[in-house]
Write an enzyme that holds these catalytic residues in place. Structure first.
Site, PDB file in Angstrom:
ATOM      1  N   HIS A   1       0.991  -1.189  -0.013  1.00 49.70           N
ATOM      2  CA  HIS A   1      -0.100  -0.026   0.091  1.00 49.70           C
ATOM      3  C   HIS A   1       0.962   1.339   0.021  1.00 49.70           C
ATOM      4  O   HIS A   1       1.472   1.733   0.970  1.00 49.70           O
ATOM      5  CB  HIS A   1      -0.875   0.040   1.152  1.00 49.70           C
ATOM      6  CG  HIS A   1      -1.724   1.372   1.332  1.00 49.70           C
ATOM      7  ND1 HIS A   1      -3.348   0.980   1.550  1.00 49.70           N
ATOM      8  CD2 HIS A   1      -1.541   2.604   0.996  1.00 49.70           C
ATOM      9  CE1 HIS A   1      -3.742   2.194   1.789  1.00 49.70           C
ATOM     10  NE2 HIS A   1      -2.954   3.066   1.530  1.00 49.70           N
TER      11      HIS A   1
ATOM     12  N   HIS B   1       1.579   5.499  -1.566  1.00 47.66           N
ATOM     13  CA  HIS B   1       1.395   6.396  -2.315  1.00 47.66           C
ATOM     14  C   HIS B   1       2.392   7.229  -2.833  1.00 47.66           C
ATOM     15  O   HIS B   1       3.502   7.756  -2.123  1.00 47.66           O
ATOM     16  CB  HIS B   1       0.304   7.472  -1.320  1.00 47.66           C
ATOM     17  CG  HIS B   1      -0.618   6.974  -0.780  1.00 47.66           C
ATOM     18  ND1 HIS B   1      -2.151   7.221  -1.506  1.00 47.66           N
ATOM     19  CD2 HIS B   1      -1.150   6.116   0.232  1.00 47.66           C
ATOM     20  CE1 HIS B   1      -2.915   6.486  -0.717  1.00 47.66           C
ATOM     21  NE2 HIS B   1      -2.332   6.003   0.341  1.00 47.66           N
TER      22      HIS B   1
ATOM     23  N   LYS C   1      -9.140  -0.141  -5.690  1.00 53.07           N
ATOM     24  CA  LYS C   1      -9.360   0.483  -4.313  1.00 53.07           C
ATOM     25  C   LYS C   1     -10.694   1.281  -4.096  1.00 53.07           C
ATOM     26  O   LYS C   1     -11.112   2.075  -4.856  1.00 53.07           O
ATOM     27  CB  LYS C   1      -8.272   1.613  -4.313  1.00 53.07           C
ATOM     28  CG  LYS C   1      -8.234   2.210  -2.661  1.00 53.07           C
ATOM     29  CD  LYS C   1      -7.766   1.285  -1.904  1.00 53.07           C
ATOM     30  CE  LYS C   1      -7.642   1.945  -0.278  1.00 53.07           C
ATOM     31  NZ  LYS C   1      -6.869   2.909  -0.248  1.00 53.07           N
TER      32      LYS C   1
ATOM     33  N   HIS D   1      -4.522  -0.854   6.108  1.00 55.94           N
ATOM     34  CA  HIS D   1      -3.875   0.118   7.092  1.00 55.94           C
ATOM     35  C   HIS D   1      -4.919  -0.208   8.303  1.00 55.94           C
ATOM     36  O   HIS D   1      -5.325   0.812   9.028  1.00 55.94           O
ATOM     37  CB  HIS D   1      -3.705   1.373   6.893  1.00 55.94           C
ATOM     38  CG  HIS D   1      -4.806   2.209   5.985  1.00 55.94           C
ATOM     39  ND1 HIS D   1      -6.481   1.995   6.281  1.00 55.94           N
ATOM     40  CD2 HIS D   1      -4.757   2.773   4.836  1.00 55.94           C
ATOM     41  CE1 HIS D   1      -6.955   2.565   5.205  1.00 55.94           C
ATOM     42  NE2 HIS D   1      -6.112   3.146   4.316  1.00 55.94           N
TER      43      HIS D   1
ATOM     44  N   ASP E   1       1.473   2.444   3.259  1.00 56.17           N
ATOM     45  CA  ASP E   1       0.661   3.698   3.297  1.00 56.17           C
ATOM     46  C   ASP E   1       1.341   4.795   3.450  1.00 56.17           C
ATOM     47  O   ASP E   1       0.726   6.014   4.011  1.00 56.17           O
ATOM     48  CB  ASP E   1      -0.653   3.776   4.291  1.00 56.17           C
ATOM     49  CG  ASP E   1      -1.707   4.789   4.155  1.00 56.17           C
ATOM     50  OD1 ASP E   1      -1.659   5.165   2.955  1.00 56.17           O
ATOM     51  OD2 ASP E   1      -2.555   5.030   5.087  1.00 56.17           O
TER      52      ASP E   1
END
Ligand code: NCD
Ligand code: ZN
Length: 322
Positions: free
Chosen positions: A10, A12, A90, A161, A233
């Site tokens: 996960h 970004h 997602k 998460h 995350d």
């Protein structure tokens, strides 16, 4: 200590300058990562997906991006076309976190999509929070996970998460539920955010929770549970946006040194958490990449571009060498 093919489930990366600033930190520690689609506008069609993937590839040499698209009411035709290019879809409840305004309003609206995903074998990744009281949002989402797990028994669902310990009890109750755990939910509590001077750099969604939640999460992770996978995350925001309240912890630079300290000598469980569980649960087939950590002091960066990393300036006992 040598880790085999670490995967961040996960991540970004953003676009443009931020992507260029942050990607080397993930590339030096991971073979692959599941890249989240909450850009503006979101990654929710083939063209945008492929151009985003290309941007990532053109900024890396030895790294596999496993792409996710943003949930919307896709047609069967679109899903069939997307399938070969994506890892998962997602689902963000509308307005629940950074860049999720275009998310799902009412889970039933995407039931037809979930039906097709189940048929085609496309996993579902979920940001599982309601719009309730901030500390209870994940707990309140548990019935939604249970309903989805029952309504779509062949659909693989990732609870992303996880910060609330009770959610992890679902893993042994439903065959098709999996979980990712971040570094910050594993190591921090709300005290680190608001217990002393306010620390906006540790503010994220879902918020880090109680010492009891953290202790339980640590216990699950240390147990080597097969359905628990590492997903950082890591969510970079420029400092000026963090000071305005943006949610997201930028943990990418410190992940393996911090986890090496957490697992100490238990490299077997570390290996499962950082790679094997994910590869086995989701048949992820990426080229092998060995990442070496040595026992030598290493200071976490104070700043990366305009972004302040988690544990900035902290001295760790382990260092990643490439
Ligand atoms: C993430 C972001 O900034 O994109 N923020 C966060 O607090 N975790 C989005 C998300 O995963 O919720
Ligand atoms: Zn995220």
């Amino acid at each position: 200590m040598i880790l085999n093919t670490p995967i961040d489930m996960h991540l970004h990366l953003r676009e443009g300058k931020i992507l260029k600033d942050v990607l080397p930190y993930t590339e030096s520690q991971f073979a692959a990562a599941v890249v989240m689609p909450n850009l503006v506008p979101p990654v929710d069609n083939k063209e945008r997906l492929l151009s985003y993937k290309e941007e990532i590839l053109s900024n890396s040499k030895n790294f596999i991006p496993l792409m996710n698209v943003f949930m919307r009411e896709y047609s069967e035709e679109e899903l069939k076309e997307l399938k070969e290019f994506i890892f998962a879809i997602k689902l963000y409840p509308a307005g629940i976190t950074t860049n999720s305004e275009g998310g799902v309003r009412g889970i039933e609206t995407v039931y037809p999509v979930l039906e097709i995903m189940q048929e085609l074998g496309i996993p579902l990744s979920i940001h599982g929070e309601t719009h309730g009281f901030v500390m209870e949002r994940e707990k309140e989402f548990i019935p939604v996970y249970e309903k989805l797990a029952k309504d779509f028994p062949k659909l693989k669902i990732i609870m992303e998460h996880v910060g609330t310990a009770e959610m992890l009890d679902l893993l042994d109750k439903y065959e098709n539920l999996y979980a990712t755990i971040t570094l910050h939910h594993l190591l921090l509590t709300l005290d680190e955010v608001a217990g002393g001077m306010l620390n906006p750099h540790y503010f994220c969604k879902p918020v880090v929770k109680t010492p009891k939640d953290r202790a339980e999460i640590q216990k699950f992770v240390k147990s080597g549970h097969k359905k628990i996978m590492f997903g950082s995350d890591s969510a970079p925001h420029p400092i000026k946006n963090k000071l305005k309240g943006a949610a997201g912890v930028f943990s990418a630079p410190v992940i393996l040194p911090a986890l090496a300290e957490f697992f100490e000598e238990d490299t077997e469980t570390f290996q499962k958490f950082i790679s094997d569980n994910a590869r086995e649960n989701f048949n992820i087939d990426v080229p092998e990449k060995k990442v070496k950590l040595i026992k030598e002091e290493w200071t976490a960066p104070y700043i990366v571009g305009d972004i302040k990393p988690m544990f900035a300036g902290k001295i760790f006992k382990y260092k990643v060498i490439s």
